[in-house]
Design an enzyme around this catalytic site. Structure first.
Site, short mmCIF file in Angstrom:
data_model
loop_
_atom_site.label_atom_id
_atom_site.label_comp_id
_atom_site.label_asym_id
_atom_site.label_seq_id
_atom_site.Cartn_x
_atom_site.Cartn_y
_atom_site.Cartn_z
N ARG A 485 42.03 -47.73 -10.13
CA ARG A 485 42.85 -46.88 -8.90
C ARG A 485 43.87 -47.38 -8.77
O ARG A 485 44.73 -47.84 -9.14
CB ARG A 485 41.89 -48.21 -8.05
N GLY A 486 44.67 -46.20 -8.97
CA GLY A 486 46.06 -46.11 -9.41
C GLY A 486 46.86 -46.05 -7.82
O GLY A 486 46.17 -46.61 -6.63
N ASP A 596 55.11 -52.21 -6.20
CA ASP A 596 53.32 -52.60 -6.61
C ASP A 596 53.08 -53.19 -7.96
O ASP A 596 52.48 -52.53 -8.56
CB ASP A 596 52.92 -51.75 -6.23
#
Length: 765
Positions: A485-486, A596
């Protein structure tokens, strides 16, 4: 292969011993060598090498090892090459903690070995000796070798000395300056021995030939893990990447050394950075190498060409900048790297127009390539690594102001009043034309405002392939195999029409999919680094927004941490990740904050080499706002976010440094940055909102302040699942670097470039 491609194998003729008789062969605990007594030195038993204080300037000395059997003493190693000591009171001593310490006249330690022992060492069992090979060795009669100079070379490799994956040869600054220069010979993360230019402004790899994308084309192999190179006394050099070189006098018994030297190549103009930015290198056998500034530029810092040249003109960056520019054709000028993009099979006019539309374009290279069946266009935003060579069948079109062209025609200058009037008139007419064009474009925009601007805008992108949604749906079998998941959506495994395996990120429509799409495509389109994920293509069709990346065989770092599959690889992963982030912050076209950084966004290839991925939350910074960026919302993942996000402080690249530090702590300790952890000392379970709190508590149990960090019990901090399968020195280095990265105050954190230097350099000292 020509031995002069990248280093100098210097064969020294044997001459009578030039040094005086040695004062002593061994230095025991508490003994010292003084800079004030020239005879206070070590000499090898065979008399070939000496170790002591070597003069490097007026009242400046370095502790060094030199070959004495030569016409002049030849230095082969230095301890404090970047921090010389003065000629009064400086000394090298063996301290009670088992370290060699070099102190200056003020008693300040300028260099020391990493030889602290966990238990006290008896002074009678310690000795420092200079061996016949030129290796300075600190021995303990029971523990063996505690430290040796062969493990931390400077610019020279001697026979029987191995260059490893954790050691680097660094050139001298110049023939008379022994401090660290700009050129490095080292094993890269792909296991290939390379030469790197790391200058005051930029850095770039230049050997093997960077235009050969596959090292195999240069006769090198990435498929090894030993990363070792060695020279023997016969003149045979071997490297684990299959590089083999034999001296022309192979077999002759003589003293040999391998020294990295910026001039030791057959064509010195091929060396990156040799003349600095905005300049070019020319060479002939009669006059040798010569650096010159490009037309309209002047030397920036005479006589040091490392800083190159600076422009004597200015092209304003506004709506009319294209109208104020023209190009000067420079035949056979080759400038490697720093291309805005690569445009195949285009006309000269098309290439000019591409450059004129971008303020930062300095010119373009126009080359005919038979393999492509036409001309290739390389718009340049930097002019580095320039050389003038008749062998290059291409031209550089240098961007200059139109006024400069007129100035040359009338043989005047910018101070000429007539030319000033003409320049004002040209600017006014150009501004009027741009205004008219703007009004026409605005009218067209208003008439087509119902169209999809994102889809139409990216139809013009030529760097990446555009895929149809139906192709990707078929290649993913209906988006069924989730591999991650990005920041903006789910990542699926897919097979492209050309049979390549790809990671396909489908951005969430309800999660600002269009904004995420624009950010990622524009960001990744500017990036090119071996530790950053490669983008293969994109899809924009209706509401669908998809990004295609290279597939990484070993998935994410997060997967490997939870499965406890990593041991020794953790250090290399930390180094590679740091290099990727340093590139984002310091080297790419626009400075990028990732925002992130976490294990899920660090992917591993087949050799466990890391690549930073997922720029869905990234922030592009203009040069003027590197330290004053503003964000409209918090970005990142709980547990990895820097305190600045919570306390509404200015957001800079130091937020990525903090997140990186948390990731390294997670790799070292095996603990998640959030959740319940067992507190040290059996005090039961405790909730830790940040991993650094847990590590801080453990460290404070064993240390009383900053000065006592060497008393850390690393075994109580390192992930117990590693079962002792790690290098304690490397784990300690990772822990200390991470500790600096997670400092509460951003100003106390290092930059990512400093992190790379600490990990790549401190580990060998």
């Amino acid at each position: 292969m020509d031995i002069s491609i990248f280093f100098l194998l210097l064969m020294l003729i044997q001459t009578p011993l030039l040094s005086s008789s040695p004062k002593t062969f061994d230095v025991l605990r508490g003994s010292s060598l003084s800079v004030e007594d020239p005879s206070d030195k070590l000499v090898s038993l065979n008399g070939d090498f000496s170790a002591g204080f070597f003069p490097v300037g007026e009242n400046a000395f370095c502790f060094a090892i030199w070959l004495t059997r030569s016409s002049a003493p030849t230095v082969v190693w230095m301890a404090n090459r970047d921090d010389p000591v003065d000629g009064t009171g400086s000394q090298l001593s063996l301290s009670k903690d088992g370290k060699l310490r070099l102190t200056n006249s003020a008693g300040i330690t300028v260099w020391a070995t990493r030889t602290a022992a966990s238990t006290p060492l008896e002074s009678s069992k310690l000795q420092l000796q200079l061996q016949n090979t030129g290796n300075l060795v600190l021995n303990h009669s029971e523990s063996g070798v505690i430290w040796q100079s062969f493990d931390s070379p400077t610019d020279t490799l001697l026979p029987q000395q191995t260059l490893t994956r954790i050691s680097t040869l660094v050139s001298k600054s110049s023939e008379v300056d022994c401090s660290s220069g700009y050129y490095k010979l080292f094993f890269d993360n792909d296991n290939v021995l390379r030469l790197l230019y790391q200058g005051p402004v930029v850095s770039s790899l230049y050997w093997p030939d960077p235009e050969l994308s596959d090292p195999g084309l240069a006769g090198r192999s990435m498929y090894n893990s030993s990363r070792a190179a060695v020279l023997n006394e016969s003149g045979y050099f071997w490297s684990s990447d299959h590089l083999v070189i034999q001296a022309t006098d192979f077999g002759v018994k003589t003293h040999r050394r391998l020294t990295i030297d910026r001039d030791a190549v057959s064509d010195p103009c091929t060396i990156h950075g040799i003349c600095g930015p905005n300049s070019f290198c020319s060479y002939d056998h009669a006059s040798g190498r010569r650096c010159s500034c490009l037309q309209g530029f002047k030397m920036k810092d005479p006589p040091d060409w490392s800083f190159g040249c600076e422009a004597e003109f200015n092209i304003p960056c506004n709506q009319s900048h294209g109208k104020l520019s023209s190009f000067v054709q420079l035949s056979h000028f080759h400038f490697y790297g720093y291309d805005l993009e690569f445009l195949p099979n285009v006309t000269l006019q098309h290439c000019e127009n591409e450059c004129l539309t971008t303020c930062s374009c300095k010119g373009f290279q126009f080359v005919f390539k038979a393999d492509y069946g036409g001309y290739l266009c390389y718009p340049k935003y930097k002019l580095y690594n320039g050389q003038l060579t008749p062998n290059f069948e291409g031209d550089l079109y240098l961007r200059v102001p139109k006024a400069a062209e007129l100035s040359r025609q009338v043989r005047g200058t910018y101070e000429n009043k007539t030319l000033k009037l003409l320049l004002w008139f040209t600017t006014a007419v150009g501004g009027l034309e741009v205004t008219c064009i703007f009004l026409v474009l605005f009218s067209l925009f208003m008439s087509s405002k119902n169209s999809d601007p994102v889809a139409e805008g990216y139809l013009l992108m030529s760097r990446f392939k555009r895929f149809k949604f139906s192709e990707l749906k078929k290649g993913t079998r209906g988006f069924v195999e989730v591999i991650g998941r990005g920041g903006g959506g789910v990542v699926y495994k897919g097979i492209l029409p050309d049979k390549r395996v790809a990671a396909i990120e489908r951005l969430d429509e309800a999660n600002q999919g269009e904004a995420e799409f624009l950010t990622e495509v524009n960001t990744i389109g500017r990036l090119n680094h071996m530790n950053l994920i490669d983008m293969l293509g994109y899809c924009v069709e209706g509401k669908h927004r998809l990004l295609l990346y290279e597939n990484m065989e070993h998935g994410s770092l997060a997967d490997k941490l939870t499965s406890n599959e990593l041991d020794w690889e953790k250090f290399d992963i930390a180094v590679g990740t740091a290099k990727g982030l340093a590139y984002l912050h310091e080297e790419c076209l626009e400075w990028v904050l990732h925002c992130d950084v976490k294990p899920h966004n660090i992917l591993l290839d087949s050799n466990y080499q890391p690549k930073v991925a997922d720029f869905g939350l990234s922030k592009l910074l203009n040069r003027g706002e590197r330290d004053h960026s503003n964000f409209s919302k918090m970005r990142g993942t709980r547990g990895y976010m820097a305190p600045e996000w919570v306390y509404n402080r200015p957001i800079t690249s130091k937020v990525d440094v903090y997140s990186y530090g948390i990731v390294v702590l997670e790799m070292v300790t095996g603990k998640s940055p959030t959740g319940t952890q067992h507190s040290p000392g059996g005090g039961g379970a405790k909730e830790y909102n940040r991993l650094d709190s847990l590590v801080r508590e453990k460290i404070m149990m064993h240390a009383d302040g900053e000065a006592s960090r060497e008393s850390w019990n690393i075994e109580e901090i390192v992930d117990p699942s590693m079962g002792g399968r790690y290098d304690s020195a490397k784990m300690e280095l990772l822990l200390k670097v991470a500790w600096q990265c997670v400092a509460e105050d951003k100003d106390d954190r290092p930059t990512m470039t400093q992190v790379v230097e600490m990990l790549c350099c401190d580990e060998v000292n």
